[in-house]
Design an enzyme around this catalytic site. Structure first.
Site, PDB file in Angstrom:
ATOM      1  N   GLU A   1      51.680  26.363  40.917  1.00  0.00           N
ATOM      2  CA  GLU A   1      53.085  26.148  40.586  1.00  0.00           C
ATOM      3  C   GLU A   1      53.805  27.451  40.230  1.00  0.00           C
ATOM      4  O   GLU A   1      54.960  27.640  40.598  1.00  0.00           O
ATOM      5  CB  GLU A   1      53.191  25.138  39.434  1.00  0.00           C
ATOM      6  CG  GLU A   1      54.587  24.641  39.187  1.00  0.00           C
ATOM      7  CD  GLU A   1      54.637  23.423  38.300  1.00  0.00           C
ATOM      8  OE1 GLU A   1      55.633  23.262  37.567  1.00  0.00           O
ATOM      9  OE2 GLU A   1      53.694  22.612  38.336  1.00  0.00           O
TER      10      GLU A   1
ATOM     11  N   SER B   1      51.708  23.673  33.515  1.00  0.00           N
ATOM     12  CA  SER B   1      50.808  23.165  34.557  1.00  0.00           C
ATOM     13  C   SER B   1      50.698  24.203  35.668  1.00  0.00           C
ATOM     14  O   SER B   1      51.700  24.554  36.292  1.00  0.00           O
ATOM     15  CB  SER B   1      51.333  21.846  35.118  1.00  0.00           C
ATOM     16  OG  SER B   1      51.375  20.863  34.109  1.00  0.00           O
TER      17      SER B   1
ATOM     18  N   ARG C   1      58.912  19.662  42.664  1.00  0.00           N
ATOM     19  CA  ARG C   1      58.736  20.979  42.045  1.00  0.00           C
ATOM     20  C   ARG C   1      59.152  22.126  42.966  1.00  0.00           C
ATOM     21  O   ARG C   1      58.547  23.198  42.952  1.00  0.00           O
ATOM     22  CB  ARG C   1      57.291  21.182  41.574  1.00  0.00           C
ATOM     23  CG  ARG C   1      56.809  20.191  40.550  1.00  0.00           C
ATOM     24  CD  ARG C   1      57.630  20.263  39.252  1.00  0.00           C
ATOM     25  NE  ARG C   1      57.154  19.245  38.320  1.00  0.00           N
ATOM     26  CZ  ARG C   1      57.651  18.019  38.258  1.00  0.00           C
ATOM     27  NH1 ARG C   1      58.659  17.661  39.042  1.00  0.00           N
ATOM     28  NH2 ARG C   1      57.184  17.142  37.402  1.00  0.00           N
TER      29      ARG C   1
END
Length: 364
Positions: A356, A251, A174
């Site tokens: 994130e 998320s 990520r």
């Protein structure tokens, strides 16, 4: 900050459309964020010219496209928000080239409709095509890094525009060298696809099971896309204006990767709270073991819908990894909830969850 009239004069020849006092909540999937001046850029030429002019004038720039991975503070942004609204998509025999502002799910849908495979596991993910390499977007066992052929970048220091190979982007879980950096602007992306229309090998147990397939097998991309969309919708992960569970940034925390030398200590901490016979979901990862952030959040005492009815910011009622705006939340409300969850997991299990989304004017 320069006046709106001065900005209009500065950007007059760029092709951008300038707007004052735009609520940034309108440009993000979390639907929070204070006001700012916005320069809408519908062509790559306008985007490049606008960024170059603003940089040369020393004016702060915030780049926004789909706004799906962004938490902007309630005070807005003291500079110019450059909205990337380029949306061109070109389908090749075994590839797709998309401009940075193209809607990501529309890109995936176009490739599947054209009989190409590879991107189907990334169906339903909100946001823009240009953001996918920045975040190294991934879902259901597929990451952008595994399919990316090249990225077209504007180097903001030199003004140079060039195509960059994936090897230069420092991809990780990520992340990439583009994330949390203002050095370059993504202008376009190109992906290598499967000309036979088959999916990428199924690497995610839930998806393979829903398709009646074994892990590692392939299925028609159209079939995989249909199931992925159904699974995501069941978790509130497909945008729906009428469903507040989708007023989120997806998320909110990444699954933590624990270095090998710390894994046993983490397992012991979990066992001390939950019992020695608890089954902990983990996955192999480079440099360690990946734990499920959603599982940790729930086991730390934060159930779906926490902290309950009446709270403007809550965990999704379908998916504990999503922080949601129930309609009247502020960025401060969401940041407070994020800190509560992160601190609770750290206190209980000794794991510090990493947010994130990119934050602007918000402290987590």
């Amino acid at each position: 900050m320069v006046s709106f009239d001065d900005l209009r004069d500065l950007l007059a020849a760029t092709g951008a459309r300038l707007r004052a006092g735009v609520p940034l909540a309108e440009l993000t999937t979390l639907r929070v964020g204070g006001p700012a001046t916005v320069a809408d850029c519908e062509t790559t030429e306008a985007l490049v010219a606008t960024v170059r002019e603003l940089d040369a004038a020393g004016i702060p720039v915030l780049l926004v496209a789909g706004g799906s991975n962004l938490l902007i503070g309630d005070d807005g942004f003291d500079g110019v928000v450059v909205r990337i609204a380029t949306d061109g998509v070109e389908i090749g025999a075994d590839s797709v080239l998309a401009e940075a502002g193209a809607n990501w799910d529309a890109v995936v849908a176009a490739t599947v409709a054209a009989g190409l495979g590879g991107l189907e596991c990334l169906s339903g993910i909100p946001g823009s095509a240009g953001a996918t390499p920045v975040q190294n977007v991934g879902a259901y066992g597929v990451e952008v890094a595994s399919l990316l052929r090249r990225v077209r970048l504007l180097d903001r220091a030199t003004g140079e525009i060039r195509w960059v190979a994936p090897e230069e982007l420092g991809f990780g879980y990520r992340t990439s060298i583009l994330k949390h950096s203002s050095a370059a602007v993504v202008l376009a992306v190109e992906f290598a696809l499967r000309a036979d229309g088959s999916s990428a090998p199924l690497g995610y147990r839930e998806l393979a099971g829903a398709l009646g397939a074994a892990e590692g097998e392939s299925r028609p991309a159209a079939d995989v896309r249909e199931v992925v969309l159904r699974l995501r919708a069941g978790k509130g992960m497909v945008l729906d204006p009428a469903d507040h569970d989708t007023w989120s940034a997806g998320s909110f925390f990444t699954n933590p990767v624990i270095p090998d030398e710390r894994v046993e200590a983490v397992r012991a901490a979990i066992a001390s709270h939950l019992g020695a016979d608890v089954t902990v979901p983990t996955y192999p990862a480079e440099g360690g073991v990946k734990f499920s952030a959603g599982w940790l959040i729930e086991r730390a005492g934060f159930a779906k819908g926490f902290p309950g009815d009446g709270s403007p910011a809550r965990l999704s009622t379908k998916h504990t990894l999503a922080l949601t705006n129930r309609g009247a939340a502020t960025a401060t409300d969401l940041a407070t909830l994020a800190r509560t969850v992160r601190e609770g997991v750290a206190e209980r299990f000794g794991i510090e969850l990493e947010p994130e989304p990119v934050t602007v004017g918000v402290s987590l």
